[in-house]
Structure formats: structure tokens, C-alpha cells
Design a protein around this motif. Structure first.
Motif, PDB file in Angstrom:
ATOM      1  N   THR A   1       0.833  -1.196   0.000  1.00  0.00           N
ATOM      2  CA  THR A   1       0.000   0.000   0.000  1.00  0.00           C
ATOM      3  C   THR A   1       0.867   1.245   0.000  1.00  0.00           C
ATOM      4  N   LEU A   2       0.595   2.172  -0.911  1.00  0.00           N
ATOM      5  CA  LEU A   2       1.490   3.302  -1.135  1.00  0.00           C
ATOM      6  C   LEU A   2       1.005   4.588  -0.479  1.00  0.00           C
TER       7      LEU A   2
ATOM      8  N   PRO B   1       0.490   7.918  -1.683  1.00  0.00           N
ATOM      9  CA  PRO B   1       1.439   9.037  -1.860  1.00  0.00           C
ATOM     10  C   PRO B   1       0.820  10.374  -1.467  1.00  0.00           C
ATOM     11  N   GLU B   2       1.682  11.310  -1.070  1.00  0.00           N
ATOM     12  CA  GLU B   2       1.275  12.662  -0.729  1.00  0.00           C
ATOM     13  C   GLU B   2       2.293  13.632  -1.323  1.00  0.00           C
ATOM     14  N   PRO B   3       1.902  14.922  -1.535  1.00  0.00           N
ATOM     15  CA  PRO B   3       2.876  15.888  -2.066  1.00  0.00           C
ATOM     16  C   PRO B   3       4.109  15.977  -1.174  1.00  0.00           C
ATOM     17  N   CYS B   4       5.270  15.888  -1.799  1.00  0.00           N
ATOM     18  CA  CYS B   4       6.527  15.828  -1.041  1.00  0.00           C
ATOM     19  C   CYS B   4       7.581  16.669  -1.753  1.00  0.00           C
ATOM     20  N   ARG B   5       8.300  17.518  -0.989  1.00  0.00           N
ATOM     21  CA  ARG B   5       9.387  18.307  -1.572  1.00  0.00           C
ATOM     22  C   ARG B   5      10.600  17.405  -1.732  1.00  0.00           C
ATOM     23  N   VAL B   6      11.056  17.247  -2.974  1.00  0.00           N
ATOM     24  CA  VAL B   6      12.118  16.289  -3.277  1.00  0.00           C
ATOM     25  C   VAL B   6      13.446  16.737  -2.680  1.00  0.00           C
ATOM     26  N   ARG B   7      13.754  18.028  -2.693  1.00  0.00           N
ATOM     27  CA  ARG B   7      15.016  18.519  -2.140  1.00  0.00           C
ATOM     28  C   ARG B   7      15.147  18.130  -0.669  1.00  0.00           C
TER      29      ARG B   7
ATOM     30  N   ASP C   1      17.477  14.742   3.662  1.00  0.00           N
ATOM     31  CA  ASP C   1      17.293  13.837   4.805  1.00  0.00           C
ATOM     32  C   ASP C   1      18.034  12.519   4.564  1.00  0.00           C
ATOM     33  N   ALA C   2      17.970  12.026   3.319  1.00  0.00           N
ATOM     34  CA  ALA C   2      18.677  10.782   3.000  1.00  0.00           C
ATOM     35  C   ALA C   2      20.183  10.975   3.126  1.00  0.00           C
TER      36      ALA C   2
ATOM     37  N   ALA D   1       6.799   9.545   1.278  1.00  0.00           N
ATOM     38  CA  ALA D   1       8.074  10.121   1.702  1.00  0.00           C
ATOM     39  C   ALA D   1       8.950   9.104   2.432  1.00  0.00           C
ATOM     40  N   ARG D   2       8.361   8.323   3.309  1.00  0.00           N
ATOM     41  CA  ARG D   2       9.165   7.379   4.098  1.00  0.00           C
ATOM     42  C   ARG D   2       9.783   6.309   3.204  1.00  0.00           C
ATOM     43  N   ARG D   3       8.977   5.788   2.242  1.00  0.00           N
ATOM     44  CA  ARG D   3       9.496   4.738   1.376  1.00  0.00           C
ATOM     45  C   ARG D   3      10.554   5.287   0.404  1.00  0.00           C
ATOM     46  N   MET D   4      10.330   6.499  -0.140  1.00  0.00           N
ATOM     47  CA  MET D   4      11.310   7.070  -1.059  1.00  0.00           C
ATOM     48  C   MET D   4      12.578   7.526  -0.334  1.00  0.00           C
TER      49      MET D   4
END
Length: 633
Positions: A469-470, A472-478, A483-484, A514-517
Motif C-alpha cells: 500500500t502506497l 502518496p502525498e505531495p513531497c518536496r524532493v530537495r 534527509d537521506a 516520503a518514508r518509502r522514497m
């Protein structure tokens, strides 16, 4: 562009609009093959109005339009050009299997249509014949005049697809054909113009005459139009015709004529029979599977669902309303948002197809897991999707097996984590007490390495077994990438490497989990750091691209190490395969799974200058996304 004054080495010139050069050569070969003079094909697509006005047509010249590819502006110019050259035969090439375009072109006044180059000589012959009067003289485009040939209206309906005829009824009830107009490309001898003045019995086979006379009698008795289908033997084969008969009354109210329109529907009947047979074969094939077929009309919102689709859920066919909304109402609340997002992404052109896994409520109230795959199969004239089709597959058993495996993995992780935690605490104590003594240090380091490896394996197993189950929500990629990077700082320092981050759009916002990416980017950066040489640089880049008609955001992570060896390149995403000491072999498998759940793809390769590169692509929203409450840039 050929000049309008170019010499004509052949007996006539074929003026072409939008015809590719290769097709013009094929036309020349087609005329040569049937012994016709080879035309000098002149492309007038780029001619100016002055060049068109100055052109003088020869007696054998013709005009050829390349079907629907011609622009509306060219249609207007061609109409004007033809008014100045009324004796110029005009042909149109139409796509195979598209009679609608052919009918439109014929209604517009073009003389003939054809599909393949080999049909062009015959089409031109018919077009030239159509411009000739019944005496073999060229028709004038100046309009009718007093005292014209009384046969000037013969062939007026040659562009139609029907036999149009009139049968006269005498006061004694005798029937006689008065006129017969055959359709374009009429074949055989169902009804011919020379039937005029003759009775049906004298010009038709006995069986055909008996059928028609019986229908004429029904019209005379009922006094109302009659529509029917019947078969007639034509040229040693039986063909099916659809006919409409209409009574015509004189001023005294007697039916003195019957007007008939007949169309050969043999090909339609054959196609319908083949379609029924195909549907039966498909239904038989689907009966032995756990798959349901659906077909969605996007213009009306109606959806067809096969009996097997209803059977999977325990319903009788038709028990669910034939609307998209009725189907969405059966989806589990936790899966609905993700499914709607996948459908919208495909309809907006961001994904090449629909692929989604979700739960449907059965008639008994249980939940059935399905894998839904489909795509747009028809478009409207303005390019918007018009029709979509796909199949639902019952994957409940597979999902149950996955859930059982996840439960097993979760239990193993839980049971191992507690003793590993105890081992780690005791190692901390031993290191604090004996860590500086040379005789104990090698053993403590080996134990610490083994403990860390077990902990890493437990974490990867937990991540790999996580549900699909995914949401998704809007997430700022930068922010996600930063964080990674922070999660990898310790490894970065120990490896004495640099990480360079470059984004084409610093304010990019994408619909992601966000958590999975975060886990995806962390795994990729950690792998790159592990394989980078001391003082090396790991490059993380993000850029927008368009591929195969779809927009994507591509993110690449590249190191300066030795790259993938051939076996590692081929087995990169295989679970538990790794060449790195201490690695679990699950990192790239987890990356691939998460990215594909986002509708994207992952690829591995060796960079041209050395080192390994992993590139992932996720669909780009059609409209730019922004986080709520943030100022616009």
C-alpha cells in the motif's frame, strides 16, 4: 518543391498534396505494373497561391490528396483550385478500415477514394469516367443550361453505398423497374441500370424475384414503409442485403410507385459473426481463469464488466451498476485513493498504462485482492481519451501468501532482534572494559561487525516484507534527498567521500510516499559510498525528461568506483545477491519494488567515465505541484 513549370516527361501529371516521396515512387510502379502511362508526380504541397493560379492543367492530369493528413487550410485551397479546374479528376487516399473518412471525402466532392498504391490506377480510371457524360464527353463545371442532354442527372448518386431504385405499379398491379442507380464500386448483378422498363421476374433469378415481389405486396397491402434483411445469390455466392421500401402515392391516393434502398451488408454480417465467435472464445478462455474483462466509455461514463468479473465477487451479472463510480464504491477505503491516482495518471498521459492492486468487497462482505491492468484504446478527435479497456485478475492467494511470508519475516525479525540487542549491549560493555587491550580488540571488532550485519539484515528483511500500500502525498524532493544524505553522514565521513547534489528544479514537489522514497535514496547513496574510492565523489542528480510521449522525473546516483561486473549488472535486482562484504543483497530489490509501486522504473549501468550509475524514473504530474502554505517562487 517542384516548380509548376517543370517538364512532364510522361503523358500526364499527378498533382499530389501531402504524399511522401516513397509513396509517389510506389504510385509510379503501380501505374507501370498495369500498363498505364507513368505519371509525373508533382508535389504541390508547398506551392503559393500565385503558383496554383498560374498552373495550366493538361487533359490527362489528376489531383491526389493524402487523406486525413492534409490540413484544413489545404482543403480550402484545394476547393478553390478545383473550381478553376472542374475537369480535373480528384483522388483521396484514406487509411485502411476507416470508411467514415472515405464517406466524408466523397460527400465533399472528391471523385474517388483508394487505400493502397496498387488501387490508384483503377481509382483514377473510375474518376475520369465519372467526369464524362453518357456520350463520353467531358462534363462542364459551369452548371446546367437550357436544352442540355436529358441524361445529365445519370449517375448523380454514384457516391452512395446503396442501390436506389423505383418500381412502378400499374393500375392492374403489374410491377416494373423505372430507375436503378447502383452504388459506388457495385459488384455483381443484384440490380442494374438496364433493369429499367422490365419486370422483376424478367431480370432477376426466380428466388430473388419471388422474395422482392412478396415484399412489394406487403408494402401495397400495408401502405407503410417496410425494412427487412434478405439473401440473394450473386455471382455464385449468397450475399445479404438490408432494404427499406417506401410507398409513393399519386394525387388520387393510390400507391403507384415503391422506392427502394438496398445495401449489401454481407461484410457486416461476417464481421458480426466473427466478433461473436471471438467473444465466445474469449469467454471460454476467461472461464478457466480468475480474470474479469472491463471496457469503459469515457465519454458516457458507462462501463461494461464481463460475467467473470461479477462471478469473482459472487454477484450475478449486472448486479452492480454499469458506472465507474459503482466500481470505486467497492474498493477498500485504504486502497481507493491510490487506485484513483493511478487511473488519473494514465488518463492524463503521465503513465503508459494503468496498473493497480487493490481490494474489492465481495457480495459476502469479504475482501478480494485484484490486480487491475488496462490502457486507453481509443481517442476523440481533440486527442482526449475516449475509451479504455483492461482486465482484473484475482490475486487473493498471492497476497495471502505474501502476508503469511511477511508475518513469518516479522516474527523472525522480532525473535532475532531481542537477542541481537542483548549481544550489542554486552559488546558495549566488553568494549568499554577490554576494548583497548590488543589481545581482545580483534575479537571485539569481529563480534561488532557480525552484530551490525545481523541488525542490517533484520532491517532490510523488515523493509522488504512491508505491505505494498502506497498512499502518496505531495513531497518536496530537495528535503527528501537532504534527509537521506544526513542518514549517510557517518558512512560518508568514514569513507572520506563527497556527495554532490544537483536538482534541475530546487522547489520540485512530487506525489510520493516520503518514508518509502527516503529509504530508496538512502539505499542508493549508501551503495554508492560503499563502492567509491577514498576522496571520491558521489553525484546525485535530478532532471525532467520526456520519453515515449510521457513526462518523467529522472534521478541518478553515480559513484567513481569500478562499476558493475557483468554478473552483478545482470543480477542487480535479484534478492540476496551481493558482491559487497557485509551486504544483505536486498537494497536494490527494495529500491525496485518501491519505485515500481510509484509507477516508475529503475535501471543500472556503468558510466562512460567509470563507476556505477543507478537511475530511477517516476511519473511527472501534468501540472506543477506546490505544498500548501508555501510562498510561490
Amino acid at each position: 518543391m517542384e516548380s509548376p513549370s517543370s517538364p512532364a516527361p510522361t503523358s500526364f501529371q499527378l498533382l499530389t498534396v501531402g504524399v511522401p516521396a516513397a509513396v509517389r515512387r510506389a504510385l509510379g510502379r503501380a501505374f507501370r505494373a498495369v500498363g498505364e502511362p507513368v505519371p509525373n508526380c508533382i508535389d504541390i504541397s508547398g506551392w503559393s497561391e500565385a503558383e496554383l493560379d498560374s498552373f495550366v492543367c493538361g487533359p490527362g492530369d489528376a489531383l491526389l490528396l493524402w487523406g486525413p493528413s492534409a490540413t484544413e487550410a489545404w482543403h480550402i485551397r484545394i476547393r478553390t483550385f478545383r473550381t478553376h479546374h472542374p475537369d480535373l479528376p480528384t483522388l483521396v487516399r484514406i487509411p485502411k478500415g476507416d470508411p467514415v473518412i472515405g464517406e466524408a471525402m466523397l460527400r465533399e466532392g472528391f471523385h474517388e477514394i483508394y487505400v493502397t498504391a496498387a488501387q490508384a490506377p483503377e481509382a483514377l480510371r473510375r474518376g475520369r469516367a465519372r467526369l464524362m457524360g453518357p456520350r463520353g464527353q467531358a462534363q462542364s463545371g459551369s452548371g446546367p443550361a437550357r436544352g442540355e442532354d436529358p441524361y445529365r442527372f445519370d449517375g448523380l448518386f454514384q457516391n452512395l453505398y446503396d442501390w436506389i431504385y423505383v418500381v412502378g405499379i400499374s393500375e392492374q398491379g403489374e410491377m416494373t423497374f423505372e430507375t436503378v442507380n447502383p452504388p459506388l464500386h457495385a459488384s455483381g448483378s443484384f440490380l442494374n441500370p438496364d433493369f429499367a422498363g422490365r419486370s422483376p421476374e424478367s431480370c432477376l433469378t426466380s428466388s430473388s424475384a419471388a422474395q422482392l415481389i412478396a415484399h412489394f405486396q406487403r408494402v401495397l397491402q400495408g401502405g407503410t414503409p417496410l425494412q427487412f434483411e434478405e439473401e440473394h445469390p450473386i455471382a455464385r455466392e449468397v450475399r445479404t442485403f438490408q432494404t427499406i421500401l417506401t410507398p409513393v402515392r399519386n394525387k388520387w391516393g393510390r400507391i403507384h410507385r415503391i422506392a427502394g434502398i438496398s445495401r449489401d451488408i454481407t461484410a457486416l454480417k461476417v464481421a458480426q459473426a466473427e466478433l461473436r465467435a471471438s467473444e465466445e472464445r474469449l469467454n471460454h478462455a476467461l472461464d478457466g481463469t480468475q480474470q474479469g474483462l472491463w471496457d469503459l466509455d469515457l465519454e458516457t461514463g458507462n462501463i461494461y464488466r464481463s460475467p467473470r468479473w461479477f462471478g469473482m465477487l459472487g454477484y450475478e451479472p449486472g448486479a452492480i451498476a454499469s458506472t465507474l463510480q459503482a466500481g470505486f464504491d467497492l474498493i477498500h477505503p485504504e486502497d481507493r485513493l491510490q487506485t484513483e491516482a493511478a487511473l488519473n495518471a494514465h488518463l492524463e498521459g503521465r503513465l503508459p498504462g494503468l496498473q493497480a492492486e487493490y481490494r474489492l468487497r465481495t457480495q459476502s462482505g469479504d475482501w478480494l485482492w485484484v490486480f487491475d491492468a488496462g490502457k486507453v484504446v481509443a481517442w476523440r478527435g481533440d486527442g482526449r481519451p475516449a475509451r479504455m479497456a483492461g482486465m482484473c485478475t484475482d490475486i487473493t492467494e498471492r497476497r495471502r501468501a505474501e502476508e503469511s511470508l511477511r508475518a513469518l519475516v516479522g516474527g523472525v525479525v522480532h525473535e532475532i532482534r531481542n537477542p541481537v540487542y542483548g549481544i550489542s549491549i554486552n559488546l558495549d560493555a566488553l568494549e568499554a572494559t577490554f576494548g583497548e587491550e590488543p589481545r581482545y580488540r580483534p575479537f571485539l571488532l569481529a563480534l561488532r561487525e557480525s552484530s551490525d550485519r545481523i541488525q542490517g539484515l533484520m532491517n532490510d528483511l523488515r523493509d522488504y516484507g512491508e505491505p505494498r500500500t502506497l498512499n502518496p502525498e505531495p513531497c518536496r524532493v530537495r528535503t527528501l534527498l537532504e534527509d537521506a544524505l544526513r542518514s549517510c553522514e557517518t558512512l560518508q565521513v568514514s569513507r572520506d567521500c563527497k556527495v554532490r547534489l544537483a536538482l534541475e528544479d530546487e522547489a520540485l514537489v512530487l506525489p510520493l510516499n516520503a518514508r518509502r522514497m527516503h529509504q530508496v535514496f538512502r539505499n542508493l547513496i549508501e551503495n554508492a559510498l560503499h563502492h567509491s574510492p577514498p576522496n571520491g565523489t558521489v553525484s546525485v542528480r535530478g532532471r525532467h525528461l520526456r520519453d515515449e510521449g510521457h513526462d518523467w522525473w529522472a534521478f541518478s546516483v553515480e559513484d567513481e568506483g569500478s562499476g558493475f561486473d557483468p554478473e552483478s549488472l545482470a543480477r542487480a535486482f535479484e534478492p540476496f545477491f551481493t558482491r559487497r562484504k557485509g551486504g544483505t543483497g536486498l537494497g536494490l530489490s527494495i529500491v525496485k519494488r518501491v519505485v515500481e509501486e510509484h509507477g516508475g522504473t529503475v535501471a543500472v549501468e556503468n558510466a562512460a567515465g567509470g563507476g556505477a550509475r543507478v537511475t530511477l524514473r517516476v511519473p511527472a504530474p501534468r501540472r506543477r505541484m506546490e505544498l500548501i502554505g508555501e510562498p510561490r517562487g
